[in-house]
Design a protein around this motif. Structure first.
Motif, PDB file in Angstrom:
ATOM      1  N   PHE A 143      -0.298 -57.456  14.309  1.00  0.00           N
ATOM      2  CA  PHE A 143       0.260 -58.516  15.159  1.00  0.00           C
ATOM      3  C   PHE A 143       1.772 -58.355  15.264  1.00  0.00           C
ATOM      4  O   PHE A 143       2.447 -58.073  14.265  1.00  0.00           O
ATOM      5  CB  PHE A 143      -0.062 -59.897  14.591  1.00  0.00           C
ATOM      6  N   ILE A 144       2.311 -58.526  16.468  1.00  0.00           N
ATOM      7  CA  ILE A 144       3.757 -58.406  16.641  1.00  0.00           C
ATOM      8  C   ILE A 144       4.445 -59.564  15.916  1.00  0.00           C
ATOM      9  O   ILE A 144       3.898 -60.659  15.819  1.00  0.00           O
ATOM     10  CB  ILE A 144       4.168 -58.385  18.129  1.00  0.00           C
ATOM     11  N   PRO A 145       5.642 -59.337  15.401  1.00  0.00           N
ATOM     12  CA  PRO A 145       6.368 -60.405  14.693  1.00  0.00           C
ATOM     13  C   PRO A 145       6.706 -61.570  15.618  1.00  0.00           C
ATOM     14  O   PRO A 145       6.878 -61.387  16.824  1.00  0.00           O
ATOM     15  CB  PRO A 145       7.652 -59.695  14.227  1.00  0.00           C
ATOM     16  N   LYS A 152      11.784 -56.207  18.439  1.00  0.00           N
ATOM     17  CA  LYS A 152      12.577 -55.116  19.010  1.00  0.00           C
ATOM     18  C   LYS A 152      12.724 -53.960  18.021  1.00  0.00           C
ATOM     19  O   LYS A 152      12.678 -52.786  18.403  1.00  0.00           O
ATOM     20  CB  LYS A 152      13.952 -55.626  19.428  1.00  0.00           C
ATOM     21  N   GLU A 153      12.857 -54.279  16.746  1.00  0.00           N
ATOM     22  CA  GLU A 153      12.951 -53.242  15.708  1.00  0.00           C
ATOM     23  C   GLU A 153      11.646 -52.468  15.616  1.00  0.00           C
ATOM     24  O   GLU A 153      11.641 -51.237  15.449  1.00  0.00           O
ATOM     25  CB  GLU A 153      13.274 -53.892  14.354  1.00  0.00           C
ATOM     26  N   LEU A 154      10.530 -53.195  15.745  1.00  0.00           N
ATOM     27  CA  LEU A 154       9.212 -52.562  15.698  1.00  0.00           C
ATOM     28  C   LEU A 154       9.038 -51.601  16.875  1.00  0.00           C
ATOM     29  O   LEU A 154       8.515 -50.486  16.715  1.00  0.00           O
ATOM     30  CB  LEU A 154       8.124 -53.633  15.720  1.00  0.00           C
ATOM     31  N   VAL A 169      -1.516 -58.877  20.227  1.00  0.00           N
ATOM     32  CA  VAL A 169      -0.567 -59.799  20.852  1.00  0.00           C
ATOM     33  C   VAL A 169      -1.313 -61.011  21.409  1.00  0.00           C
ATOM     34  O   VAL A 169      -2.321 -60.849  22.106  1.00  0.00           O
ATOM     35  CB  VAL A 169       0.212 -59.112  22.003  1.00  0.00           C
ATOM     36  N   SER A 170      -0.810 -62.202  21.136  1.00  0.00           N
ATOM     37  CA  SER A 170      -1.411 -63.411  21.715  1.00  0.00           C
ATOM     38  C   SER A 170      -1.004 -63.511  23.177  1.00  0.00           C
ATOM     39  O   SER A 170       0.066 -63.028  23.580  1.00  0.00           O
ATOM     40  CB  SER A 170      -0.947 -64.658  20.950  1.00  0.00           C
ATOM     41  N   SER A 176       6.501 -61.679  27.449  1.00  0.00           N
ATOM     42  CA  SER A 176       7.802 -61.376  26.844  1.00  0.00           C
ATOM     43  C   SER A 176       7.768 -60.034  26.124  1.00  0.00           C
ATOM     44  O   SER A 176       8.745 -59.273  26.151  1.00  0.00           O
ATOM     45  CB  SER A 176       8.223 -62.488  25.877  1.00  0.00           C
ATOM     46  N   PHE A 177       6.625 -59.704  25.505  1.00  0.00           N
ATOM     47  CA  PHE A 177       6.475 -58.429  24.801  1.00  0.00           C
ATOM     48  C   PHE A 177       6.534 -57.268  25.786  1.00  0.00           C
ATOM     49  O   PHE A 177       7.241 -56.280  25.566  1.00  0.00           O
ATOM     50  CB  PHE A 177       5.152 -58.423  24.038  1.00  0.00           C
TER      51      PHE A 177
END
Length: 286
Positions: A143-145, A152-154, A169-170, A176-177
């Motif tokens: 899951f994305i932070p 952005k770091e990921l 991702v929800s 936005s992602f």
């Protein structure tokens, strides 16, 4: 139906069991057999898991496991852990993939109690298979932070490697992602996977700019969760030694050594040193 061992008796231990990600018919006979023979089931959400068991006509004791109670559950089952058949399931798909259970599994390993996994549905593998992305090397990021900076770091970490990446991702965070990805690298290929194995399964494939536009046009239903597959593998066209490069090599050889000429031409043209060297040898021997 043949059980897990020769005498048809299920051994004591931990059974890590994959459950359907959307289609009940994906349940194997082996999974149903083992679920029937378990003494108890550790699950993510008992209210969700009981619905699956009810459809199968199975009644079992359910224990809820989440990120904040794993140590408590380990302690709770410690008295009967050695002489029980215990199942571990998630709400859907493969347990432990972005779900709790790591400490539980390692507790069984430490106590040298049998552990086995029962293969089955996985949204991670299924999304990769339908994505159309290169699968020889991939990284799963989970899951994305929630934090924008960490997201952005990921992405920077993903972009640093020439691999396919998979993210959960929800729907509310998807637009936005995708925007962040587009701003980071407009050449990214993307596949948005939703409701896999269900009747209304959808996979949206394309360039990141194209998919971003579809999201802006509201042509993609954002309800629920998505598995996002990304690829930053841009096909590289191998540059050839044309007549201009040959002339350049010929001129440089009059002034520089073979090694220096190869290095200069490689730096200027981005043609491989191997190809430049082979061409330079031919020119030099003429």
């Amino acid at each position: 139906m043949k059980k897990a061992n020769a005498d048809n008796k299920l051994e004591n231990g931990l059974y890590i069991i994959c459950t359907p990600i959307g289609n009940l018919e994906d349940l194997s006979k082996r999974v149903i057999s083992i679920l029937n023979d378990l003494d108890l089931i550790i699950c993510e959400n008992p209210k969700h898991s009981v619905k699956l068991l009810n459809k199968l006509g199975i009644k079992k004791k359910l224990i809820s496991l989440h990120d904040h109670n794993e140590d408590f559950i380990i302690k709770k089952i410690s008295n009967y852990q050695h002489n029980s058949k215990i199942g571990l399931i998630s709400d859907a798909g493969a347990p432990l993939i972005s779900d709790p259970g790591y400490n539980l599994v390692n507790n069984f390993i430490k106590k040298k109690i049998k552990i086995t996994a029962i293969p089955g549905p996985s949204s991670l593998i299924t999304s990769l298979q339908v994505s159309g992305m290169p699968l020889n090397s991939f990284v799963f990021y989970g899951f994305i932070p929630k934090n924008l900076k960490k997201t952005k770091e990921l992405l920077r970490e993903f972009l640093a490697f020439n691999k396919t990446g998979v993210f959960f991702v929800s729907g509310k965070n998807l637009a936005s992602f995708v925007k962040i990805i587009k701003e980071s690298d407009p050449n990214i290929e993307i596949a948005l996977c939703k409701e896999l194995t269900k009747i209304n399964e959808n996979v949206y494939r394309g360039g990141i700019v194209e998919i971003f536009e579809k999201l802006n046009e509201s042509s993609i239903n954002l309800k629920g969760e998505f598995t996002v597959v990304l690829s930053n593998k841009i096909k590289k066209v191998r540059k050839s030694i044309n007549i201009n490069v040959q002339n350049q090599i010929s001129l440089l050889l009059k002034k520089y050594s073979l090694t220096e000429t190869v290095k200069i031409v490689h730096n200027l043209s981005n043609i491989s040193k191997k190809d430049v060297y082979a061409a330079a040898i031919k020119i030099k021997d003429k």
